[in-house]
Enzyme design. Structure first.
Site, PDB file in Angstrom:
ATOM      1  N   CYS A 190     -39.208  66.594 -66.660  1.00 48.21           N
ATOM      2  CA  CYS A 190     -39.663  66.286 -65.304  1.00 48.21           C
ATOM      3  C   CYS A 190     -38.495  66.339 -64.334  1.00 48.21           C
ATOM      4  CB  CYS A 190     -40.319  64.900 -65.281  1.00 48.21           C
ATOM      5  SG  CYS A 190     -40.882  64.439 -63.635  1.00 48.21           S
TER       6      CYS A 190
ATOM      7  N   CYS B   7     -38.602  63.832 -61.361  1.00 51.29           N
ATOM      8  CA  CYS B   7     -38.323  62.436 -61.732  1.00 51.29           C
ATOM      9  C   CYS B   7     -36.820  62.227 -61.904  1.00 51.29           C
ATOM     10  CB  CYS B   7     -38.978  62.049 -63.062  1.00 51.29           C
ATOM     11  SG  CYS B   7     -40.639  62.649 -63.297  1.00 51.29           S
ATOM     12  N   ASP B   8     -36.141  63.185 -62.529  1.00 46.95           N
ATOM     13  CA  ASP B   8     -34.772  62.919 -62.973  1.00 46.95           C
ATOM     14  C   ASP B   8     -33.680  63.578 -62.134  1.00 46.95           C
ATOM     15  OD1 ASP B   8     -35.775  61.316 -64.913  1.00 46.95           O
ATOM     16  OD2 ASP B   8     -35.850  62.871 -66.436  1.00 46.95           O
TER      17      ASP B   8
END
Ligand SMILES: Cc1cc2nc3c(=O)[nH]c(=O)nc-3n(C[C@H](O)[C@H](O)[C@H](O)COP(=O)(O)OP(=O)(O)OC[C@H]3O[C@@H](n4cnc5c(N)ncnc54)[C@H](O)[C@@H]3O)c2cc1C
Length: 321
Positions: A133, A136-137
């Site tokens: 992801c 997200c990261d």
């Protein structure tokens, strides 16, 4: 046992669109949506190619809208999984997280999950620098060097998202050329902080407590090299979520479900839509259309009660039938 006319398994774009159109047709419809609405699209920073969103749309905006739309039309959405499916005299017994349900027709739209590389270090370092992801990261990897494994649309789209934060993104792809649509490959190749390494295979993820890099083999020179990376993002294909069905349906070599043009599987009352269906091209717009088509076909089937009815095969009847 609760009764529904149509149960849709899967809360991605295919399942929620099937739920929307089934409810619009007046069918008592339940969508078993899995863990969260939106499926694979939920974590995408900018979904591209969806009609009506020329600038793209973030998954976290788009996916709740899909759920809301289906619910507004009258579909019930439960964040539960389909655990088992069994034919009955008049439809299907559906086992979900909180018990048994019954439906006259079922639409399978369970989509897919990202494949793993299956190399040493991957299991140990999952969630410790290995991610699927980018949105997200990426903030955690600001000004670091990160790797993306894969050369298709997903890999390059996520590389472009990572490039907004990372100091360098190294794309490692085993093929001789990128497999992505031109819109992604051109942008990636022209991006100043994205480096594409073709014919390169990741053999191991390195690091004890967290990712420190990868061991990669250059296929042209047949030489291995350790590349230092702060994170590794893996996009090497999709694994269809068909485990629940493997003993009921004949799956193809990719573990996807064969259907006809009316999204009918080989079993009466059972339809499939979205990525899980053989031949689906894996784009949001295509999966949405597929979900709508399956809902229309299920509606026709319940109207006629005739699985072999010709009208089903064509799903004709005009746009508002
Ligand atoms: C990184 C990445 C980026 C992408 N970007 C784009 C893009 O920009 N534009 C575009 O058009 N497409 C994009 N795609 C492709 C797009 O995500 C897929 O085409 C689309 O998600 C397929 O939708 P689906 O509903 O068939 O499956 P999925 O999205 O996989 O949804 C299936 C849902 O079913 C659930 N489920 C699984 N098993 C069960 C069960 N037993 N019971 C109940 N529910 C279950 C899953 O949890 C999931 O919520 C991207 C894909 C990836 C991987």
């Amino acid at each position: 046992m609760s009764d529904f006319e149509v149960i849709v398994a899967g809360g991605g774009v295919a399942g929620l669109t099937a739920g929307l159109h089934s409810a619009r047709a007046g069918r008592a419809t339940l969508v078993l949506g899995g863990n969260a609405p939106g499926g694979l699209l939920l974590s995408i920073e900018k979904i591209e190619g969806v009609p009506g969103f020329p600038e793209g749309v973030p998954g976290y905006d788009f996916c709740p809208m899909l759920q809301e739309h289906a619910e507004d039309a009258g579909a019930e959405v439960r964040m539960q999984e389909l655990a088992a499916l069994e034919p009955t005299d008049d439809g299907w017994r559906v086992t979900a997280d909180d018990g048994e349900l019954h439906a006259q027709a079922v639409i399978l739209a369970t989509g897919a999950r990202l494949k793993h590389l299956d190399v040493p270090g991957e299991e140990r370092l999952q969630g410790r620098g290995i991610s699927h992801c980018a949105s997200c990261d990426a903030p955690l990897l600001r000004d670091r060097i990160v790797g993306v494994v894969g050369g298709g649309d997903s890999a390059l789209q996520e590389a472009l998202t990572l490039a907004e934060a990372a100091s360098e993104v190294i794309v490692l792809h085993r093929g001789e050329e990128l497999d992505a649509q031109a819109t992604y490959s051109q942008r990636a190749e022209e991006h100043p902080t994205i480096t594409v390494r073709l014919q390169t295979v990741v053999e191991e993820i390195l690091g004890e407590e967290k990712v420190q890099g990868v061991r990669a083999r250059d296929l042209t020179a047949d030489a291995a090299e350790d590349i230092e990376l702060a994170g590794v993002f893996v996009y090497v294909g999709l694994q269809p979520n068909t485990e629940v069905l493997h003993d009921r349906l004949d799956l193809d070599e990719q573990r996807r479900i064969a259907t006809d043009a009316a999204n009918r599987t080989e079993l009466p009352g059972l339809f499939a839509a979205g990525y899980v269906r053989r031949g689906s091209l894996g784009q949001a717009a295509i999966s949405a259309g597929d979900g709508a088509n399956a809902a229309k076909a299920a509606h026709r089937y319940l109207q006629t009660g005739d699985w072999a009815h010709e009208a089903l095969a064509a799903v004709t009847g005009g746009p508002h039938a």
